[in-house]
Design a protein around this motif. Structure first.
Motif, short mmCIF file in Angstrom:
data_model
loop_
_atom_site.label_atom_id
_atom_site.label_comp_id
_atom_site.label_asym_id
_atom_site.label_seq_id
_atom_site.Cartn_x
_atom_site.Cartn_y
_atom_site.Cartn_z
N ALA A 40 1.19 7.27 3.65
CA ALA A 40 0.49 5.98 3.61
C ALA A 40 1.09 4.99 4.62
O ALA A 40 0.36 4.21 5.25
CB ALA A 40 0.57 5.40 2.20
N GLU A 77 -0.16 6.15 8.17
CA GLU A 77 -1.60 6.15 8.38
C GLU A 77 -2.27 4.84 7.97
O GLU A 77 -3.42 4.60 8.34
CB GLU A 77 -2.25 7.31 7.60
CG GLU A 77 -1.80 8.68 8.11
CD GLU A 77 -2.51 9.82 7.41
OE1 GLU A 77 -3.12 9.58 6.33
OE2 GLU A 77 -2.45 10.97 7.93
N GLY A 78 -1.57 3.99 7.23
CA GLY A 78 -2.15 2.75 6.74
C GLY A 78 -1.97 1.61 7.72
O GLY A 78 -1.54 1.78 8.86
N PRO A 79 -2.29 0.38 7.28
CA PRO A 79 -2.14 -0.79 8.15
C PRO A 79 -0.70 -1.01 8.57
O PRO A 79 0.23 -0.79 7.78
CB PRO A 79 -2.66 -1.94 7.28
CG PRO A 79 -2.58 -1.44 5.87
CD PRO A 79 -2.80 0.03 5.94
N GLN A 80 -0.52 -1.46 9.79
CA GLN A 80 0.82 -1.66 10.35
C GLN A 80 1.21 -3.13 10.44
O GLN A 80 2.25 -3.47 11.01
CB GLN A 80 0.90 -1.04 11.75
CG GLN A 80 0.57 0.44 11.79
CD GLN A 80 1.54 1.29 10.99
OE1 GLN A 80 2.75 1.22 11.21
NE2 GLN A 80 1.03 2.08 10.05
N ALA A 98 0.82 4.10 -2.99
CA ALA A 98 0.62 5.52 -2.69
C ALA A 98 1.60 6.39 -3.48
O ALA A 98 1.24 7.48 -3.95
CB ALA A 98 0.78 5.77 -1.19
N HIS A 151 0.82 -1.21 0.00
CA HIS A 151 0.00 0.00 0.00
C HIS A 151 0.86 1.27 0.00
O HIS A 151 0.44 2.32 -0.48
CB HIS A 151 -0.96 0.00 1.20
CG HIS A 151 -0.31 0.21 2.53
ND1 HIS A 151 0.32 -0.80 3.22
CD2 HIS A 151 -0.19 1.31 3.31
CE1 HIS A 151 0.80 -0.34 4.35
NE2 HIS A 151 0.49 0.94 4.43
#
Length: 393
Positions: free
Chosen positions: A286, A289-292, A57, A53
């Motif tokens: 991204a 703020e996105g999945p970790q 971005a 992801h």
């Protein structure tokens, strides 16, 4: 003959890149001869890909037309994402206006040295430590004062060792936890003690390199320099995306500066690199703020490899290794082999096809040690240890 500036002679280097180049050449030769490839346990780089992801971005940013200059300090959305991440991880409120985005971690180091280093000044740095600290200090003409990191203390720095080396000429103190090259983690109580002493010396700045702060094991706690409000006017915190999100080649880092130094840091950005490239900054948003899950899985894998690495090192003849508490490095003591560090480094590479870094590459107190990076697969680590065992026996 051309005559260059004298202070260029003061610049050191980062030996890991030299070993990487030698390993690549030797690897090509070994493969051409039908031998097994070189296993690189030298370079400090995650062997995981950047999360999908994050890559998407950056692609989207390019397609959306983000092709031009950005603000020298970094795009506002990225600085806001950094502030939000610091609040979530450390419970601190950070004004995005104090965040300065730069291409990697080294610009912040150089900017800090340029601000505080000059002939007559002293800058304290960890030893063994990241070699660019000392290199940049000496480039400015300042005196580099090593803070010894000791094996018997699991390579965590002692606040007392820092305090007793501070003089009226001290301008900057550098701390790094979790640490490169040792994997040492400084206990919170030592950070508390250091913060108390620094608060009594408002003329001394502190640069806290926290690039490995998300890579901790066995329940250890990271205490950020930002968690000491009494140091708000002195503390520079360095962090970034390279290690946490496997983004070494993206060249993206940041620092949180004291408010009074932000304008100077931004001016250095303008003079040095203008700005960080646009799509990379949107990738950084991204990532934060996105999945970790990818970042967390990577740390779990490093933890498993850490245990294998330490167990296998301690089983080698003439080698002992304290358990690293963070990052992805082990720093084994090799004095029992009867070999000097650089000699063993070279023999491992040339005879066994294993790349590691000699301890003296990281400072005056590195002799008798090697840096082993376990940012490689467990299978490769096991094979490398087999080769090391064959050589040492």
């Amino acid at each position: 003959m051309l005559k260059t500036a004298a202070n260029l002679a003061n610049l050191g280097t980062e030996t890991a890149f030299d070993v990487l180049a030698r390993a690549a050449r030797l690897d090509a030769a070994r493969r051409a001869d039908g031998r097994s490839p070189v296993i690189n346990l030298g370079i400090g780089q995650p062997d995981f890909p950047t999360p999908d992801h994050v890559v998407e971005a950056a692609v989207k940013a390019l397609r959306d037309g983000h092709h031009g200059y950005t603000p020298a300090q970094g795009v506002p959305a990225l600085r806001e994402a950094v502030a939000a991440d610091l609040h979530a991880r450390h419970g601190v409120e950070v004004d995005p206006g104090r965040v300065v985005v730069v291409p990697g971690g080294k610009p912040t180091m150089f900017f800090a040295m340029l601000m505080f280093g000059e002939p007559g000044a002293e800058i304290l740095y960890p030893d063994p430590g990241f070699p660019i600290y000392r290199s940049a200090i000496e480039f400015t003409g300042a005196k580099a004062v090593p803070i010894p990191l000791r094996e018997e203390n699991a390579f965590a720095f002692s606040a007392s060792d820092v305090i007793e080396r501070m003089t009226e000429r001290t301008r900057l103190v550098i701390v790094n936890s979790p640490a490169n090259p040792t994997g040492g983690v400084t206990p919170p109580e030592e950070m508390d003690k250091l913060a108390e002493a620094l608060a009594e010396r408002p003329d001394v700045a502190v640069l806290s390199d926290e690039i490995y702060s998300t890579m901790l094991y066995d329940g250890r706690e990271h205490r950020s320099i930002l968690q000491y409000p009494e140091l708000a006017g002195q503390a520079i915190m360095l962090d970034g995306w390279s290690k946490r999100y496997a983004m070494t080649g993206w060249r993206l880092g940041y620092a949180v500066w004291p408010e009074a130094l932000v304008e100077r840091a931004v001016r250095l950005c303008v003079n040095d690199h203008s700005c960080v490239n646009a799509p990379t900054q949107y990738a950084g948003i991204a990532a934060l703020e996105g999945p970790q899950d990818a970042a967390e899985a990577m740390v779990q894998a490093f933890d498993e490899r850490r245990r294998v690495t330490v167990d296998r090192l301690n089983a080698l003849p003439g080698v002992r290794c304290v358990e690293p508490g963070g990052a992805f490095y082990a720093f084994p003591n090799i004095e029992g082999t009867g070999l000097e560090s650089r000699g063993l480094q070279d023999r491992l590479l040339e005879e066994a096809g294993v790349a590691a870094i000699a301890g003296p590459s990281f400072g005056l107190f590195g002799e008798g040690y090697l840096r082993i990076s376990y940012a490689n697969s467990t299978q490769n680590i096991e094979e490398a240890m087999d080769r090391m065992a064959a050589l040492l026996s």
